[in-house]
Design an enzyme around this catalytic site. Structure first.
Site, PDB file in Angstrom:
ATOM      1  N   ARG A  22       0.833  -1.499   0.232  1.00 37.00           N
ATOM      2  CA  ARG A  22       0.301   0.322   0.201  1.00 37.00           C
ATOM      3  C   ARG A  22       0.893   1.455   0.030  1.00 37.00           C
ATOM      4  NH1 ARG A  22      -2.989  -0.330   4.906  1.00 37.00           N
ATOM      5  NH2 ARG A  22      -1.345   1.066   5.739  1.00 37.00           N
ATOM      6  N   TYR A  82     -15.154  22.171 -11.628  1.00 42.31           N
ATOM      7  CA  TYR A  82     -15.500  20.545 -11.805  1.00 42.31           C
ATOM      8  C   TYR A  82     -16.247  20.034 -10.759  1.00 42.31           C
ATOM      9  CZ  TYR A  82     -15.228  15.763 -12.735  1.00 42.31           C
ATOM     10  OH  TYR A  82     -15.471  13.975 -12.816  1.00 42.31           O
ATOM     11  N   ASP A 139      -6.275  22.693 -10.073  1.00 42.09           N
ATOM     12  CA  ASP A 139      -6.808  21.420 -10.685  1.00 42.09           C
ATOM     13  C   ASP A 139      -6.493  21.395 -11.865  1.00 42.09           C
ATOM     14  OD1 ASP A 139      -8.640  19.383 -12.220  1.00 42.09           O
ATOM     15  OD2 ASP A 139      -9.690  19.196 -11.685  1.00 42.09           O
ATOM     16  N   LYS A 151      -7.498  11.674 -18.006  1.00 38.60           N
ATOM     17  CA  LYS A 151      -7.436  12.533 -19.039  1.00 38.60           C
ATOM     18  C   LYS A 151      -6.592  11.541 -20.138  1.00 38.60           C
ATOM     19  CE  LYS A 151     -11.466  13.001 -17.358  1.00 38.60           C
ATOM     20  NZ  LYS A 151     -11.993  14.556 -15.793  1.00 38.60           N
TER      21      LYS A 151
HETATM   22  C1  LIG Z   1     -12.299  14.450 -15.261  1.00 34.85           C
HETATM   23  C2  LIG Z   1     -11.936  16.021 -14.122  1.00 34.85           C
HETATM   24  C3  LIG Z   1     -12.281  14.997 -12.452  1.00 34.85           C
HETATM   25  C4  LIG Z   1     -11.837  13.911 -12.263  1.00 34.85           C
HETATM   26  O1  LIG Z   1     -11.309  13.287 -13.167  1.00 34.85           O
HETATM   27  P1  LIG Z   1     -12.167  11.518 -13.001  1.00 34.85           P
HETATM   28  O2  LIG Z   1     -10.898   9.911 -12.958  1.00 34.85           O
HETATM   29  O3  LIG Z   1     -13.335  11.238 -13.884  1.00 34.85           O
HETATM   30  O4  LIG Z   1     -12.407  11.080 -10.987  1.00 34.85           O
HETATM   31  C5  LIG Z   1     -10.975  16.418 -11.966  1.00 34.85           C
HETATM   32  N1  LIG Z   1     -11.191  17.363 -12.239  1.00 34.85           N
HETATM   33  C6  LIG Z   1     -11.249  17.813 -13.616  1.00 34.85           C
HETATM   34  C7  LIG Z   1     -10.830  19.131 -14.094  1.00 34.85           C
HETATM   35  C8  LIG Z   1     -12.183  16.936 -14.363  1.00 34.85           C
HETATM   36  O5  LIG Z   1     -11.681  17.227 -15.574  1.00 34.85           O
END
Ligand SMILES: *Cc1c(COP(=O)(O)O)cnc(C)c1O
Length: 392
Positions: free
Chosen positions: A60, A113, A185, A210
């Site tokens: 972990r 988000y 973010d 992403k």
């Molecule tokens: C998609 C996204 C997230 C979350 O990511 P997941 O892997 O889908 O939980 C967080 N911040 C932004 C800006 C996003 O586009």
């Protein structure tokens, strides 16, 4: 990479993506790091076990597989350290949990988000953290929102769905003068197009789902921190018990190698489609900071070195039903959440539903496109035929 020097800083970004987070010499010469499935680590003796000096103690807390990815991120971001989370949202929530405690006040951009906002409402506020949302375009004025107990400012540029560009260096300067931590973010900018730490962040987040993974087959998040924020981030990550499985980590490492070429193509395709959209009578506005017409273009040009494949479009004079009929008519664009994979996607978005500090009062309908790696001429032909639904 040379074992003793894990930084690839002296190289340009595409070279760094190839070199970082791997060391063939310590892996029998194999190019890629091993995929280690592990919980238990066995020790030579109780002495070694108690010394805390063994490189690994328990699955972990890190394996050669997870360390390959965290080392790559720490290197690319220019961070003091990085951790992995099971999703991008878990990265956002972990980062916030590491930055505040009961009785503290945090400032969150109104363009955040939406699931991050949901985390604040569902977890942070009931735990006794005071949360306020601010106008993403606030810039220097953010100072007026600070209280004695403000400890963190959460930013995201461009904003989710609405694409406002935030002046992160200006916000960070004021936040630091008030001793608060700045979180970014940076999923849209990626470590390649926006350098979070040089622009004032203490903590930066990637929804690795992403562009790092890049193939719509893994959920993963990353959080990287500077010297100031790392000890607390590291401790809270350990306390939460987060771990990402080796197969998913391996796919993220594989995705990382091609992130530069993929992003270059996403940007080229998105720019071609954004420019075409701007000429269309059905379109009121294209939300894409790389376009000169975008209100955030100057900030984008100053702070970013590229743009990804995600953009918004405000459709003129149409109803929600017409906008949805247009989306239903698309053949190449998939209807689906998330983005950053090789394929093109579209969604209908309604920011009116969740904004609190500011109003989204654009009269038109908002749709969001992720421009994938298909030939942009085919994508334009698809959009053109789908726009036919707006007339009916
Ligand atoms: C998609 C996204 C997230 C979350 O990511 P997941 O892997 O889908 O939980 C967080 N911040 C932004 C800006 C996003 O586009």
């Amino acid at each position: 990479m040379n074992k003793n020097d894990k930084s690839t800083k002296s190289y340009r970004s595409d070279t760094r993506l190839v070199l970082t987070g791997r060391d063939p010499a310590s892996n029998h010469g194999f190019v890629n790091p091993p995929v280690i499935h592990a919980s238990t680590v066995v020790f030579e003796s109780t002495e070694v076990m108690f010394s805390g000096k063994a490189p690994y103690g328990y699955g972990r807390r890190g394996t050669p597989t997870t360390n390959a990815l965290t080392e790559a991120l720490t290197d690319l971001e220019g961070a003091a350290g990085s951790v992995l989370t099971p999703s991008g949202l878990a990265a956002c929530s972990l980062a916030l949990l590491s930055a505040c405690k009961a009785g503290d006040h945090v400032l969150i951009t109104d363009s955040v988000y939406e699931p991050t906002r949901h985390f604040c409402t569902t977890v942070l506020e009931p735990m006794g953290v005071e949360v306020s949302y601010y106008d993403p375009l606030i810039g220097n004025e953010i100072g007026s929102l600070f209280k004695d107990n403000t400890v963190a400012v959460f930013t995201e540029a461009p904003g989710s769905q609405t694409f406002e560009m935030q002046d992160i260096p200006a916000i960070a300067k004021i936040a630091h003068a008030k001793d608060a931590i700045v979180l970014v973010d940076n999923t849209w900018g990626t470590p390649l197009f926006f350098n979070s730490f040089e622009n004032g962040a203490d903590i930066t987040i990637q929804a690795g789902t992403k562009y790092i993974v890049g193939h719509s087959d893994v959920m993963l998040g990353t959080v990287s921190a500077n010297e100031r924020a790392w000890p607390r981030l590291h401790a809270v990550h350990g306390a939460m018990g987060y771990h990402v499985g080796p197969g998913d980590v391996y796919l993220a490492l594989r995705g990382l190698r091609t992130m530069g070429v993929r992003l270059a193509q996403h940007e080229k395709n998105a720019m071609e489609i954004a420019s075409w959209l701007e000429t269309r009578p059905e379109v009121d506005r294209v939300l894409y900071p790389a376009l000169e017409s975008d209100p955030g273009h100057e900030i984008w040009k100053r702070d970013f070195s590229g743009a990804c494949g995600l953009l918004g479009v405000i459709l003129k004079d149409c109803t929600k039903a017409q906008a949805c009929a247009m989306l239903d008519n698309l053949e190449l664009f998939g209807l689906g959440y998330s983005w950053g994979g090789y394929e093109s996607l579209a969604i209908y978005a309604d920011p009116r539903k969740y904004r609190t500090a500011t109003k989204w009062d654009e009269p038109g309908q908002l749709v969001r496109f992720h421009i994938g790696l298909e030939d942009p001429k085919d994508l334009i032909a698809d959009l053109e035929q789908a726009f036919g639904a707006l007339k009916s």
